[in-house]
Structures are given as C-alpha cells and as structure tokens.
Design a protein around this motif. Sequence first.
Motif, short mmCIF file in Angstrom:
data_model
loop_
_atom_site.label_atom_id
_atom_site.label_comp_id
_atom_site.label_asym_id
_atom_site.label_seq_id
_atom_site.Cartn_x
_atom_site.Cartn_y
_atom_site.Cartn_z
N LYS A 40 0.85 -1.19 0.00
CA LYS A 40 0.00 0.00 0.00
C LYS A 40 0.89 1.24 0.00
O LYS A 40 1.97 1.24 0.58
CB LYS A 40 -0.90 0.02 1.24
CG LYS A 40 -1.89 -1.12 1.28
CD LYS A 40 -2.71 -1.07 2.54
CE LYS A 40 -3.64 -2.27 2.58
NZ LYS A 40 -4.39 -2.33 3.83
N ASP A 42 0.31 5.75 0.03
CA ASP A 42 -0.53 6.94 0.00
C ASP A 42 0.19 8.02 -0.81
O ASP A 42 1.24 8.52 -0.40
CB ASP A 42 -0.80 7.42 1.43
CG ASP A 42 -1.78 8.59 1.49
OD1 ASP A 42 -2.01 9.27 0.46
OD2 ASP A 42 -2.33 8.82 2.57
N LEU A 43 -0.39 8.35 -1.96
CA LEU A 43 0.26 9.28 -2.88
C LEU A 43 0.39 10.69 -2.31
O LEU A 43 1.30 11.43 -2.66
CB LEU A 43 -0.54 9.33 -4.18
CG LEU A 43 0.19 9.78 -5.42
CD1 LEU A 43 1.36 8.87 -5.74
CD2 LEU A 43 -0.76 9.83 -6.61
N LYS A 44 -0.48 11.07 -1.39
CA LYS A 44 -0.47 12.44 -0.86
C LYS A 44 0.22 12.55 0.50
O LYS A 44 0.32 13.63 1.06
CB LYS A 44 -1.89 12.97 -0.74
CG LYS A 44 -2.65 12.99 -2.05
CD LYS A 44 -2.00 13.86 -3.08
CE LYS A 44 -2.85 13.90 -4.35
NZ LYS A 44 -2.12 14.23 -5.53
N ALA A 45 0.71 11.45 1.05
CA ALA A 45 1.39 11.50 2.36
C ALA A 45 2.67 12.29 2.24
O ALA A 45 3.36 12.25 1.22
CB ALA A 45 1.68 10.09 2.85
N THR A 46 3.00 13.02 3.28
CA THR A 46 4.23 13.83 3.26
C THR A 46 5.47 12.98 3.51
O THR A 46 6.57 13.40 3.21
CB THR A 46 4.16 14.95 4.31
OG1 THR A 46 3.92 14.37 5.59
CG2 THR A 46 3.06 15.94 3.97
N GLU A 93 -7.12 15.51 -15.12
CA GLU A 93 -6.77 14.77 -13.90
C GLU A 93 -6.98 13.26 -14.11
O GLU A 93 -7.93 12.85 -14.77
CB GLU A 93 -7.65 15.25 -12.74
CG GLU A 93 -7.38 14.53 -11.44
CD GLU A 93 -8.29 14.99 -10.32
OE1 GLU A 93 -7.79 15.68 -9.43
OE2 GLU A 93 -9.49 14.65 -10.36
N VAL A 95 -6.70 9.39 -11.87
CA VAL A 95 -6.61 8.78 -10.55
C VAL A 95 -5.92 7.43 -10.71
O VAL A 95 -6.38 6.57 -11.46
CB VAL A 95 -8.00 8.60 -9.91
CG1 VAL A 95 -7.89 7.88 -8.57
CG2 VAL A 95 -8.68 9.95 -9.72
N SER A 138 -3.70 4.94 -2.35
CA SER A 138 -4.77 5.78 -1.81
C SER A 138 -4.44 7.23 -2.14
O SER A 138 -3.28 7.59 -2.34
CB SER A 138 -4.92 5.58 -0.30
OG SER A 138 -3.71 5.85 0.37
N ASN A 139 -5.48 8.06 -2.24
CA ASN A 139 -5.31 9.48 -2.62
C ASN A 139 -4.51 9.60 -3.91
O ASN A 139 -3.57 10.38 -4.01
CB ASN A 139 -4.64 10.26 -1.49
CG ASN A 139 -5.45 10.26 -0.23
OD1 ASN A 139 -6.63 10.58 -0.26
ND2 ASN A 139 -4.85 9.87 0.89
N GLY A 140 -4.89 8.81 -4.92
CA GLY A 140 -4.10 8.69 -6.14
C GLY A 140 -4.36 9.70 -7.23
O GLY A 140 -3.98 9.49 -8.38
N SER A 141 -4.97 10.81 -6.91
CA SER A 141 -5.28 11.82 -7.92
C SER A 141 -4.01 12.58 -8.34
O SER A 141 -3.26 13.08 -7.50
CB SER A 141 -6.30 12.80 -7.34
OG SER A 141 -6.52 13.87 -8.24
#
Length: 167
Positions: A40, A42-46, A93, A95, A138-141
């Motif tokens: 897994k 998360d594309l938007k995680a810092t 955009e 995803v 997740s958060n793959g935009s």
Amino acid sequence: AKWSGTAEDVHNLYIYYPRRGDEHSQDPANLAIGLTSTQKYDLKATSWSLSSDYMFAYAKVEEAAFGEVVTIPVLNHVFGILRLHITNNTGEEVVVGSVRIEAGQSNIAGTHHTDITGEVAVVNNISEGSKAITTTISNGSIGAGESADVCMVVSPGDYSADTFTVT
C-alpha cells in the motif's frame, strides 16, 4: 538476550527487526524473512513509513563481552525501495488506483532465506516467490501536467538481465 557460557566468553550478537513469530530460534545464517507481493502507498502522504510488512533490517555486534554495554549500530535494510515517477500528460486529472510491476524472470517478493552474519546480508534463495508486486494507491489523484512518485519495496538482487512491465 540469554547469555550462555562463562563471563570470559565473547559472542557475536545479531540484531534484526521486525521479529516475527518464533524467529529467536532461527539461525542468523539462514533467517526466513518475507516480503509481501501486495503493498500500500498513500500518494499524498508527506512521508512514507515502511511498515514491518515491508521491511527487514539487521545489524551485527562482534565480540561482545559479558557485562559490557553494547551499542546497537545503525540497522541496515535488506530490501530495496523502488520509486516510480509518474507524470500525467493526458491534459486532465487522472486517478491512479494501483501500480503493478512484473519481472520477466526474477522473483521480486516472497520468502527469503537470508544470512546476516557477514558484512552485508546475503539472500541465499527465495522460496514461495512472486514475480510481481501490486501496490494499492490511496489518494491517487494526479492533476493535468503534474507528477507523483509511487514507492514499493522489492527483493534485493541484480535485475540488469531482466525485463519489467509496469501497469
């Protein structure tokens, strides 16, 4: 740790993380460690935290004496981290729901039998191996004209003679 022998004896200590199940009885020259073929990200995680599902780290302390304070050195990772850079050139955009990497001939995940007694960990063989890893995003935009990185963990090895497919 349990010390066997006399106070004059010295031992090599092998440290590894994470400890799973009954690994304390395993030989450090042949530890069975696993790398899952489903991961897994998360594309938007810092930041990206390697969970115990995706990592195995080790260290060695040579000639530790009874009664001495042992300093644990920096842990070394056995697995490699693969970072895929995705650029969206579609004009709109998109995803990304998952990324799959498949090797033509190499096992890139599975159960590894690893020797951590030397200077560098050696993966002796991979049993129950997988030639593919699928990472659910997740958060793959990804906006039009933007880029993002997807990371996954792969087995160590020389893949220079292999061909990979990314979907």
